[in-house]
Design an enzyme around this catalytic site. Structure first.
Site, mmCIF file in Angstrom:
data_model
loop_
_atom_site.group_PDB
_atom_site.id
_atom_site.type_symbol
_atom_site.label_atom_id
_atom_site.label_comp_id
_atom_site.label_asym_id
_atom_site.label_seq_id
_atom_site.Cartn_x
_atom_site.Cartn_y
_atom_site.Cartn_z
ATOM 1 C CG ASN A 191 -0.158 -0.132 2.493
ATOM 2 O OD1 ASN A 191 0.617 0.744 2.838
ATOM 3 N ND2 ASN A 191 -0.335 -1.248 3.208
ATOM 4 C CE LYS A 230 8.849 -11.158 -14.422
ATOM 5 N NZ LYS A 230 9.470 -10.519 -15.566
ATOM 6 C CG PHE A 238 -2.516 5.446 13.405
ATOM 7 C CD1 PHE A 238 -1.741 5.119 14.497
ATOM 8 C CD2 PHE A 238 -2.400 6.723 12.858
ATOM 9 C CE1 PHE A 238 -0.862 6.033 15.062
ATOM 10 C CE2 PHE A 238 -1.525 7.653 13.403
ATOM 11 C CZ PHE A 238 -0.753 7.314 14.504
ATOM 12 C CE LYS A 281 -10.686 0.065 10.878
ATOM 13 N NZ LYS A 281 -10.046 0.721 9.780
ATOM 14 C CE LYS A 336 -8.290 -3.244 13.750
ATOM 15 N NZ LYS A 336 -7.288 -3.813 12.874
HETATM 16 N N1 CTP Z 1 -3.509 -3.403 12.214
HETATM 17 C C1 CTP Z 1 -2.668 -4.395 12.668
HETATM 18 N N2 CTP Z 1 -2.606 -5.593 12.014
HETATM 19 C C2 CTP Z 1 -3.354 -5.813 10.926
HETATM 20 C C3 CTP Z 1 -4.201 -4.811 10.436
HETATM 21 C C4 CTP Z 1 -4.257 -3.614 11.105
HETATM 22 O O1 CTP Z 1 -1.991 -4.176 13.665
HETATM 23 N N3 CTP Z 1 -3.260 -6.976 10.310
HETATM 24 C C5 CTP Z 1 -3.582 -2.156 12.945
HETATM 25 C C6 CTP Z 1 -3.065 -0.953 12.163
HETATM 26 O O2 CTP Z 1 -1.697 -0.752 12.397
HETATM 27 C C7 CTP Z 1 -3.931 0.166 12.737
HETATM 28 C C8 CTP Z 1 -5.239 -0.503 13.068
HETATM 29 O O3 CTP Z 1 -4.947 -1.888 13.196
HETATM 30 O O4 CTP Z 1 -3.397 0.671 13.923
HETATM 31 C C9 CTP Z 1 -6.315 -0.321 12.056
HETATM 32 O O5 CTP Z 1 -5.829 -0.689 10.799
HETATM 33 P P1 CTP Z 1 -6.783 -0.685 9.538
HETATM 34 O O6 CTP Z 1 -6.030 -1.184 8.368
HETATM 35 O O7 CTP Z 1 -7.433 0.667 9.440
HETATM 36 O O8 CTP Z 1 -7.881 -1.687 10.035
HETATM 37 P P2 CTP Z 1 -8.376 -3.026 9.504
HETATM 38 O O9 CTP Z 1 -8.601 -3.896 10.656
HETATM 39 O O10 CTP Z 1 -7.472 -3.539 8.463
HETATM 40 O O11 CTP Z 1 -9.793 -2.641 8.938
HETATM 41 P P3 CTP Z 1 -10.258 -2.200 7.457
HETATM 42 O O12 CTP Z 1 -9.147 -2.564 6.528
HETATM 43 O O13 CTP Z 1 -11.486 -2.968 7.243
HETATM 44 O O14 CTP Z 1 -10.488 -0.720 7.540
#
Ligand code: CTP
Length: 423
Positions: free
Chosen positions: A236, A315, A352, A366, A370
């Site tokens: 990303n 590859k 975040f 979240k 979380k």
């Molecule tokens: N995060 C993490 N491990 C993952 C995914 C996310 O620790 N596998 C943490 C990120 O570092 C961030 C938070 O979770 O602090 C939210 O990440 P985000 O990508 O916004 O959340 P997702 O759970 O992936 O939700 P979505 O993609 O559906 O928005």
């Protein structure tokens, strides 16, 4: 003891020369911070005279201690005349103060070694105390700043580089040498930083509250790369800037910081223990190993939610019927924040949420899903968040929400750290 280190956050910098009200000198004396300038034996010692004047202009009381070798370059009388203070050189020079190194260390609010020779750097790295200045250094409890200066080959020598890493990992601030013409005739890195640069580093350190002293902070940053084959991966747009800013600021506030980062162009912040990883699983392992010991865990990484179920060892070719590039089977990555937040004993966890839509609603969700103590929410758009130097955010806790208008990532990092202390 002289000035208390605990009062560092109440520092008032004044221009001594401009502060001549009726009670001026006494008033200044009451609030002045003491900087002990340690001068070691290098030709750049002549620049330390300017450093002393610059520091005095910033309102600091300046004392000087020198190594024997340094006195070959500048006479102690020069510093005595500039500072109106005794200049310490020998361990047993002061008959009235037989433990001079301790009183020097105790009265300093900051110790700055400029120039810092390769030899003195090595002594700092290994705790060698064989003269007044090195013994004083070992007794220091205040912030230490060093401005290395030496020949380019001595500077680049792996032993010197290793010593710099050692002292930096202990929180000693290094004002890096500049490049240019060196007194030894070589051109390259090794010139002591200019006095104004050293002064500005000192001012910023003494203005920074040490409210994270004794705290351990674990931070994740950057994207992850989830390999498809030896040349392709899923990732990303994360640059790592937010996580690196958090690491820098937490370190500046006295924390012991471990930064676990995915692939990022950014260089290691000085004094921070950096673990570089590629994949979400590697990031999870590194965080898992460091979580128990931390007091705060801040998850700023943009972790890939999914990874290819199979990593091809060659590859993948579009005309090979066995390599179907149009279909890559994905499996879910571990959720690092969620998994570790469930293991909390005393740690505070901060996540975040970078969202394109319904920012606050998604972020609030979240916070609960979380099991985090705080979520930093921000709006993602083409110009915002990823790779930008500024950001706007909402800090969401179980007690309420605070809006942080657009500001630099360093400022935002400090606001997040302020809020984390209140959790
Ligand atoms: N995060 C993490 N491990 C993952 C995914 C996310 O620790 N596998 C943490 C990120 O570092 C961030 C938070 O979770 O602090 C939210 O990440 P985000 O990508 O916004 O959340 P997702 O759970 O992936 O939700 P979505 O993609 O559906 O928005």
């Amino acid at each position: 003891m002289g000035n208390s280190h605990d009062s560092r956050d109440t520092i008032h910098l004044q221009n001594v020369e401009g502060a001549s009200n009726s009670s001026g000198t006494q008033e200044n004396a009451a609030i002045k911070k003491t900087v002990l300038v340690g001068v070691t034996g290098g030709i750049a010692a002549y620049k330390s005279c300017v450093l002393v004047r610059d520091l005095q202009k910033q309102g600091f009381r300046v004392k000087v201690a020198m190594t024997e070798h340094a006195t070959n370059f500048v006479d102690p009388l020069t510093f005595r005349s500039l500072t109106h203070e005794q200049v310490a050189v020998g361990l047993f020079d002061d008959p009235e103060d037989p433990i001079h190194h301790i009183s020097l260390a105790d009265e300093a609010d900051l110790f700055c070694v400029a120039p810092c020779t390769a030899n003195f750097l090595a002594k700092l790295a290994y705790g060698i105390a064989d003269d007044l200045l090195s013994t004083t250094a070992l007794a220091m409890t205040c912030p230490i700043v060093i401005a290395p200066a030496m020949n380019i080959h001595m500077y680049e020598n792996p032993a010197t580089q290793h010593n710099m890493q050692v002292v930096s990992s202990r929180g000693i601030h290094i004002v890096e040498a500049g490049s240019g013409y060196l007194a030894c005739g070589y051109t390259g890195k090794g010139r002591m930083a200019e006095p104004e640069e050293i002064t500005s580093a000192i001012v910023s350190i003494l203005n920074t509250p040490q409210d994270y002293q004794g705290k351990r902070v674990l931070i994740t940053a950057g994207p992850t790369h989830e390999p498809i084959d030896p040349v392709r991966f899923i990732s990303n747009r994360s640059s790592g800037k937010m996580g690196f800013a958090l690491a820098r600021c937490a370190h500046a506030r006295g924390a012991e910081v471990t930064l676990v980062t995915g692939p990022s162009q950014l260089s290691d912040p000085a004094g921070v223990h950096v673990i570089r990883v590629e994949t979400a699983e590697q990031m999870f392992d590194a965080c898992d190993q460091n979580f128990e010991a931390c007091d705060f865990a801040i998850f700023a990484a943009a972790v890939s939610d999914m990874r290819p179920a199979r990593i091809h060892d060659h590859k993948m070719k579009k005309n090979n019927p066995e390599d179907d590039l149009s279909e890559i089977h994905l499996v879910e990555n571990p959720d690092i924040l969620k998994t570790l937040a469930l293991k909390c004993t005393h740690q505070k966890t901060i996540g975040f949420a970078a969202e394109t839509n319904n920012v606050l609603e998604n972020a609030r969700r979240k916070l609960d899903s979380k099991h985090a103590d705080m979520i930093v929410a921000n709006q993602v758009s083409e110009t915002k968040t990823f790779g930008a130097n500024n950001d706007e955010a909402w800090l969401i806790t179980h007690n309420g929400e605070t809006h942080i208008p657009e500001t630099s990532k360093d400022n935002l990092a400090n606001k997040i750290l302020d809020a984390a202390l209140k959790l």
